[in-house]
Enzyme design. Structure first.
Site, PDB file in Angstrom:
ATOM      1  N   GLU A  80       0.827  -1.209   0.000  1.00 34.18           N
ATOM      2  CA  GLU A  80       0.000   0.000   0.000  1.00 34.18           C
ATOM      3  C   GLU A  80       0.861   1.258   0.000  1.00 34.18           C
ATOM      4  O   GLU A  80       1.836   1.348   0.728  1.00 34.18           O
ATOM      5  CB  GLU A  80      -0.898   0.021   1.258  1.00 34.18           C
ATOM      6  CG  GLU A  80      -1.901  -1.118   1.314  1.00 34.18           C
ATOM      7  CD  GLU A  80      -2.960  -1.029   0.207  1.00 34.18           C
ATOM      8  OE1 GLU A  80      -3.110   0.047  -0.396  1.00 34.18           O
ATOM      9  OE2 GLU A  80      -3.622  -2.058  -0.039  1.00 34.18           O
ATOM     10  N   CYS A 142      -7.528  -2.278   7.947  1.00 33.75           N
ATOM     11  CA  CYS A 142      -6.142  -2.262   7.457  1.00 33.75           C
ATOM     12  C   CYS A 142      -5.671  -0.829   7.297  1.00 33.75           C
ATOM     13  O   CYS A 142      -4.576  -0.464   7.735  1.00 33.75           O
ATOM     14  CB  CYS A 142      -6.043  -3.045   6.146  1.00 33.75           C
ATOM     15  SG  CYS A 142      -6.371  -4.805   6.412  1.00 33.75           S
ATOM     16  N   HIS A 166      -1.306  -5.706   1.466  1.00 34.85           N
ATOM     17  CA  HIS A 166      -2.480  -6.570   1.345  1.00 34.85           C
ATOM     18  C   HIS A 166      -2.114  -7.809   0.526  1.00 34.85           C
ATOM     19  O   HIS A 166      -1.404  -7.706  -0.484  1.00 34.85           O
ATOM     20  CB  HIS A 166      -3.612  -5.836   0.630  1.00 34.85           C
ATOM     21  CG  HIS A 166      -4.573  -5.167   1.555  1.00 34.85           C
ATOM     22  ND1 HIS A 166      -4.739  -3.804   1.601  1.00 34.85           N
ATOM     23  CD2 HIS A 166      -5.440  -5.684   2.478  1.00 34.85           C
ATOM     24  CE1 HIS A 166      -5.667  -3.513   2.502  1.00 34.85           C
ATOM     25  NE2 HIS A 166      -6.107  -4.631   3.055  1.00 34.85           N
TER      26      HIS A 166
HETATM   27  N1  PCA Z   1      -8.274  -7.220   5.912  1.00 32.55           N
HETATM   28  C1  PCA Z   1      -9.218  -6.162   6.232  1.00 32.55           C
HETATM   29  C2  PCA Z   1      -9.196  -6.072   7.742  1.00 32.55           C
HETATM   30  C3  PCA Z   1      -8.479  -7.273   8.220  1.00 32.55           C
HETATM   31  C4  PCA Z   1      -7.873  -7.885   7.036  1.00 32.55           C
HETATM   32  O1  PCA Z   1      -7.097  -8.844   7.015  1.00 32.55           O
HETATM   33  C5  PCA Z   1      -8.942  -4.868   5.493  1.00 32.55           C
HETATM   34  O2  PCA Z   1      -8.496  -4.919   4.335  1.00 32.55           O
HETATM   35  O3  PCA Z   1      -9.178  -3.782   6.025  1.00 32.55           O
END
Ligand code: PCA
Length: 203
Positions: A80, A142, A166
């Protein structure tokens, strides 16, 4: 040995597994790229996640922080670029569903990742793993922990590389429920190793 704090999340919403939970458990106390990896699993809970994470940073005094989360609708590993000062989402695991709420009242609009996201993405692609930089971490947990931690590090004057990555769902998670195919778990795990090694080359 220098410590690297690696976090994942527990399962949430309709996802009965969160690959980031298993991955961080597997890396705990392993030495990767010259770092001793310390792993923690965070709750999907607006009231507890960032608070716990900031406490873990104080306890373990890492020289780098990599946070992992599942992006169930993505088909690549996505470091990100940015976290924004907004909580706006469906329910967390405790039933909180904030609408247009700032994470830090009066805080900056956004923070950039301080991880070498371009190098990480290039290294992943060179190793045959589909990856690209993402320009939005969403407005759920996240993004919340990424923003909260970058804000806290700034407040504390702690200059350590920190950011969020992610990962896509596993193959098993997408078998019956998705239009696209997830990654083998081992590829997601390999990605994390590549990401940590890229960071170690930088240090
Ligand atoms: N993904 C979610 C919250 C926890 C996770 O593993 C997100 O992308 O916000």
């Amino acid at each position: 040995m220098s410590k690297l704090l690696l976090t994942g999340f527990e399962p949430f919403l309709e996802h009965r597994h969160n690959p980031t939970e298993q991955i961080v458990r597997e890396f705990d106390e392993e030495v990767v790229g010259g770092f001793e990896v310390i792993s923690r699993v965070l709750p999907v809970d607006y009231e507890r996640a960032s608070e716990m994470l900031i406490e873990y940073i104080e306890q373990c005094e890492p020289i780098a922080l990599i946070m992992l989360g599942l992006a169930a609708d993505r088909t690549k590993v996505t470091p990100e670029r940015i976290a924004i000062n907004v909580n706006d989402s469906v329910e967390d695991n405790s039933g909180n569903a904030p609408v247009d709420q700032p994470i830090v009242e009066g805080g900056p609009a956004a923070y950039f990742s301080t991880l070498p996201i371009k190098k990480m993405t290039d290294a992943l692609v060179q190793n045959g793993i589909p990856a690209e930089i993402s320009n939005t971490a969403g407005t759920y947990l996240c993004n919340n922990v990424m923003y909260s931690v970058l804000y806290a590090l700034e407040q504390k004057g702690l200059d350590i590389p920190a950011g969020f990555v992610h990962v896509p769902p596993t193959f098993e998670m997408t078998l019956h429920h998705s239009a696209h195919t997830g990654f083998p778990f081992t590829s997601i795990r390999d990605s994390v190793r590549i990401i940590i090694n890229t960071l170690s080359d930088e240090e």
